[in-house]
Design an enzyme around this catalytic site. Structure first.
Site, PDB file in Angstrom:
ATOM      1  N   ASP A 112       0.871  -1.171   0.000  1.00  0.00           N
ATOM      2  CA  ASP A 112       0.000   0.000   0.000  1.00  0.00           C
ATOM      3  C   ASP A 112       0.921   1.238   0.000  1.00  0.00           C
ATOM      4  O   ASP A 112       2.061   1.166   0.476  1.00  0.00           O
ATOM      5  CB  ASP A 112      -0.862  -0.037   1.269  1.00  0.00           C
ATOM      6  CG  ASP A 112      -1.556   1.271   1.535  1.00  0.00           C
ATOM      7  OD1 ASP A 112      -2.383   1.667   0.701  1.00  0.00           O
ATOM      8  OD2 ASP A 112      -1.255   1.915   2.563  1.00  0.00           O
ATOM      9  N   TYR A 141      -0.074   5.056   0.698  1.00  0.00           N
ATOM     10  CA  TYR A 141      -0.284   6.139   1.675  1.00  0.00           C
ATOM     11  C   TYR A 141      -0.476   5.584   3.086  1.00  0.00           C
ATOM     12  O   TYR A 141      -1.386   4.807   3.344  1.00  0.00           O
ATOM     13  CB  TYR A 141      -1.485   6.999   1.262  1.00  0.00           C
ATOM     14  CG  TYR A 141      -1.262   7.641  -0.092  1.00  0.00           C
ATOM     15  CD1 TYR A 141      -0.406   8.728  -0.225  1.00  0.00           C
ATOM     16  CD2 TYR A 141      -1.859   7.124  -1.242  1.00  0.00           C
ATOM     17  CE1 TYR A 141      -0.160   9.295  -1.465  1.00  0.00           C
ATOM     18  CE2 TYR A 141      -1.627   7.690  -2.490  1.00  0.00           C
ATOM     19  CZ  TYR A 141      -0.775   8.772  -2.592  1.00  0.00           C
ATOM     20  OH  TYR A 141      -0.524   9.327  -3.819  1.00  0.00           O
ATOM     21  N   ARG A 154      -7.322  13.068   6.198  1.00  0.00           N
ATOM     22  CA  ARG A 154      -7.071  11.669   5.846  1.00  0.00           C
ATOM     23  C   ARG A 154      -8.339  10.819   6.023  1.00  0.00           C
ATOM     24  O   ARG A 154      -8.690  10.006   5.172  1.00  0.00           O
ATOM     25  CB  ARG A 154      -5.934  11.122   6.709  1.00  0.00           C
ATOM     26  CG  ARG A 154      -5.707   9.629   6.611  1.00  0.00           C
ATOM     27  CD  ARG A 154      -5.240   9.191   5.241  1.00  0.00           C
ATOM     28  NE  ARG A 154      -4.851   7.783   5.246  1.00  0.00           N
ATOM     29  CZ  ARG A 154      -4.521   7.101   4.171  1.00  0.00           C
ATOM     30  NH1 ARG A 154      -4.554   7.676   2.971  1.00  0.00           N
ATOM     31  NH2 ARG A 154      -4.155   5.843   4.252  1.00  0.00           N
ATOM     32  N   SER A 214      -2.193   0.915  -5.037  1.00  0.00           N
ATOM     33  CA  SER A 214      -2.727   2.041  -4.276  1.00  0.00           C
ATOM     34  C   SER A 214      -4.041   2.544  -4.840  1.00  0.00           C
ATOM     35  O   SER A 214      -4.302   2.454  -6.041  1.00  0.00           O
ATOM     36  CB  SER A 214      -1.702   3.192  -4.302  1.00  0.00           C
ATOM     37  OG  SER A 214      -2.228   4.340  -3.678  1.00  0.00           O
ATOM     38  N   ASN A 215      -4.837   3.093  -3.936  1.00  0.00           N
ATOM     39  CA  ASN A 215      -6.043   3.816  -4.358  1.00  0.00           C
ATOM     40  C   ASN A 215      -5.682   5.132  -5.041  1.00  0.00           C
ATOM     41  O   ASN A 215      -6.526   5.743  -5.701  1.00  0.00           O
ATOM     42  CB  ASN A 215      -6.930   4.097  -3.140  1.00  0.00           C
ATOM     43  CG  ASN A 215      -7.765   2.889  -2.751  1.00  0.00           C
ATOM     44  OD1 ASN A 215      -7.843   1.910  -3.483  1.00  0.00           O
ATOM     45  ND2 ASN A 215      -8.418   2.959  -1.586  1.00  0.00           N
TER      46      ASN A 215
HETATM   47  C1  2OP Z   1      -3.553   3.640  -0.629  1.00  0.00           C
HETATM   48  O1  2OP Z   1      -2.403   4.050  -0.849  1.00  0.00           O
HETATM   49  C2  2OP Z   1      -5.305   5.068   0.264  1.00  0.00           C
HETATM   50  O2  2OP Z   1      -3.548   4.398   1.618  1.00  0.00           O
HETATM   51  C3  2OP Z   1      -4.343   4.043   0.589  1.00  0.00           C
HETATM   52  O3  2OP Z   1      -4.137   2.886  -1.388  1.00  0.00           O
END
Ligand code: 2OP
Length: 212
Positions: free
Chosen positions: A7, A9, A38, A114-115
């Site tokens: 991941d 973030y 956040r 990641s999102n």
């Molecule tokens: C991501 O990086 C939002 O932390 C999350 O996918």
């Protein structure tokens, strides 16, 4: 485990590094504003997903900041462009660089899932100097983690059964979603916080990326 997918973030990059650079100007409610920013960023992604909708994570990041600044009026709204700009070169957590080097040295493949939208991830990774075999954004399927279609992107990219992918996240909701999907999951609990009760437990709980 020969493939580690991270991941971004909160796991590799510190989302609160943005406010950290402007804490003096932002005043005593700086950290509260950053927490709301956040929280809303994530909440908006899940809400849209449940409503069957999608907007790029960058759009949600900006909307969430608008909300946070409205909710915490003591923080000067004029900081908005600088806070957004800081998102393109957030600090990597100190344990990230060494951990990635070690994994690569052992011949493992590494990736990001990641999102974040590609226009956020590309400069972030470039500025960090960290290297990955793949940087995957859920924008390719236009649905956010923890939807299974999002995790499936890593399976397709690396072409191995999902249980052979080690998924690494500091975000418990993400770790639980990845476990539900079928990955081998490492939850990075840097702060030693209480784990959520979502019905899915990570395979391993580590205090830092260095323990991978
Ligand atoms: C991501 O990086 C939002 O932390 C999350 O996918």
């Amino acid at each position: 485990m020969s493939i580690f997918v991270f991941d971004a973030y909160g796991t590799l990059f510190d989302v609160h590094a943005a406010i950290g650079r402007f804490r003096d100007k932002a005043g005593p409610d700086a950290d509260r504003m950053s927490d709301i920013w956040r929280t809303k960023q994530l909440e908006y992604s899940w809400t849209l997903t449940m409503a069957g909708r999608y907007a790029p994570f960058w759009t949600l990041t900006e909307r969430a900041l608008d909300f946070a600044l409205a909710r915490v009026p003591s923080v000067d709204k004029a900081l908005k462009p600088q806070l957004l700009q800081a998102y393109f070169n957030l600090d990597a957590f100190p344990d990230a660089r060494a951990a990635l080097r070690t994994l690569k040295g052992k011949g493992h493949k590494t990736g990001i899932l990641s999102n974040g939208s590609p226009d956020m991830l590309e400069p972030l990774v470039r500025h960090s100097g960290l290297r990955f075999d793949a940087v995957l954004s859920v924008d390719a399927v236009k649905i956010f983690k923890p939807a299974p279609q999002a995790y499936q992107l890593a399976v397709e990219k690396f072409g191995v059964p999902k249980e052979r992918i080690g998924f690494v996240s500091s975000n418990f909701w993400d770790a639980a979603g990845a476990k539900s999907f079928g990955f081998h999951v490492f939850w990075i609990n840097r702060g030693g916080v209480v784990g959520e009760r979502l019905g899915f437990q990570p395979d391993r709980v580590l205090r830092s990326l260095g323990e991978l």
